[in-house]
Write a protein that holds these residues in place. Sequence first.
Motif, PDB file in Angstrom:
ATOM      1  N   ASP A  84     -16.084  44.227 -12.269  1.00 61.52           N
ATOM      2  CA  ASP A  84     -16.433  45.514 -11.671  1.00 61.52           C
ATOM      3  C   ASP A  84     -17.874  45.536 -11.150  1.00 61.52           C
ATOM      4  O   ASP A  84     -18.353  46.581 -10.701  1.00 61.52           O
ATOM      5  N   LEU A  85     -18.555  44.371 -11.230  1.00 58.82           N
ATOM      6  CA  LEU A  85     -19.969  44.264 -10.834  1.00 58.82           C
ATOM      7  C   LEU A  85     -20.843  45.265 -11.596  1.00 58.82           C
ATOM      8  O   LEU A  85     -21.849  45.759 -11.074  1.00 58.82           O
ATOM      9  N   ASP A  86     -20.463  45.528 -12.850  1.00 54.32           N
ATOM     10  CA  ASP A  86     -21.220  46.465 -13.683  1.00 54.32           C
ATOM     11  C   ASP A  86     -22.303  45.685 -14.443  1.00 54.32           C
ATOM     12  O   ASP A  86     -22.249  45.550 -15.677  1.00 54.32           O
ATOM     13  N   TYR A  87     -23.272  45.197 -13.690  1.00 51.02           N
ATOM     14  CA  TYR A  87     -24.328  44.396 -14.310  1.00 51.02           C
ATOM     15  C   TYR A  87     -25.362  45.254 -15.026  1.00 51.02           C
ATOM     16  O   TYR A  87     -26.196  44.733 -15.759  1.00 51.02           O
ATOM     17  N   LYS A  88     -25.299  46.549 -14.827  1.00 55.31           N
ATOM     18  CA  LYS A  88     -26.170  47.453 -15.589  1.00 55.31           C
ATOM     19  C   LYS A  88     -25.792  47.403 -17.069  1.00 55.31           C
ATOM     20  O   LYS A  88     -26.668  47.278 -17.939  1.00 55.31           O
TER      21      LYS A  88
END
Length: 480
Positions: free
Chosen positions: A140-144
């Motif tokens: 989900d490209l949730d690199y936070k």
Amino acid sequence: MSDNLKHIVVNAFKWSTVDRVAQQGVQFIIGIILARLLVPEDYGLVGMVMFFVQIAYVLVESGLGHALMRTPNITETHKCTVFYSNLIISLILYALFYFCAPSIAVFFNQPSITIIARITFLAIIFDALYIVPFNLLGRDLDYKSITKVNFGSTILSGLSGVIMAFTGFGVWALVVQQTSYHGFRMILFHFYAKWKPQLLFSWQIIKGYASFSLHMLGTSMLTVLFSNVYTFLFGKLYPIKEVGFYTQGNKMSDTVNFTFISILGPTYSVFSKIHEQKERMVTILRSISKKVSIATIPISIFFIIVAEPLFYILFGTKWLDAVPFFQTICMANLFAPIYQVNIHAINALGLAKSTFRIELTKRILIVVSIVICLFAKSGMLTMLYFYVIACWLAFILTVYTIKKNLTIYYYHQLQDISRGILLSIVIGICCYCCTFIPVNVYALLCIECLATLAIYMLYITIFDKNIVAEVRSILKNKYE
């Protein structure tokens, strides 16, 4: 690239950068404290054990996580199948390594390794338990969220290790730090991913993933085996103190190299999303290569030149013998970040077989060089010089593969990294000339840092004014 995808990609890179800078910054400080409290022999012991742990990590993941990220229509069955597969493999491996620990201790002639290995091997199970949540966040490209997990785990495990070192537990400080890091990651990844496994499993999914995953597994296994082969050989053939110097030099080099590569982690996710749109892949790949070369190659050369005063100031005189190892490994990793971007692009195209062949070729060269050095009774550094050659040749093979499959010609690829190479030459010459200035090491390092910063600023002012605007855009989470 659509505005929405630009926003997502830039946000991913922003948090990936924050992740690595923050995590490596904390690890760097903790590493300095531990190096001053512990002795080279402690690092040598843990380095020998980590050879087996790293192999186990690859076997547990089995390439299934990467396959999960590429699945277009993912279901709970996909997630649970990968989760239980990883867990079962980890339990089998832990049991195997647990009973083999005494044999490992005998092989290295280090009796204390038995209990050290059995505790450290617990990280194998922790790793298996968070692979799926990690890949779901990455998908989900949730690199936070990934940044929060990594940073929290680094601080908690680092503090645990420092407390152990201060209270006189010696090598156990490193054992606790390594093992607890994966324990904290396991807890935090499940918290942020908000995912719980169900009683679902499908052999059809495993079969469907088999071809891609096996090639990914083969590539990863080759990488890990040969990244740690020198620790294995040195542990058997040379005094443990020398192994400790190599381990510390390698660790410091990885602090630089792994930071760059981890920041580039989102590239695989990005390329996977657009792998059917080759023109977009070409544009993005070339843009990333240009920026990466300007950032990474000059910095690597800088660290090679300033290595001796840097080690003296950070770790004291007892670690100066680690400097040549650090410098040589930095040279081997000179093109590693760009190499990794190329590998991500090739894998995203579904050409895992090609990346496996590239890694296999690289490892064959390393084996040949090791055999030659053993027969010639060469030292540890000579083996590492051949390692430099093997890494550079592997990079050239990725350039060829990119040309063949994405039609980015050699001229264009050389053009993309040429400014980074020229900038590194200027910085290298300048820093080397600074070494002739008659000042103490503290002043010398300050002068070299200021000179490098001045050259970078001059470059940006003359050749790349738009980079400042791009950085501001990233920090504002916009891409205009």
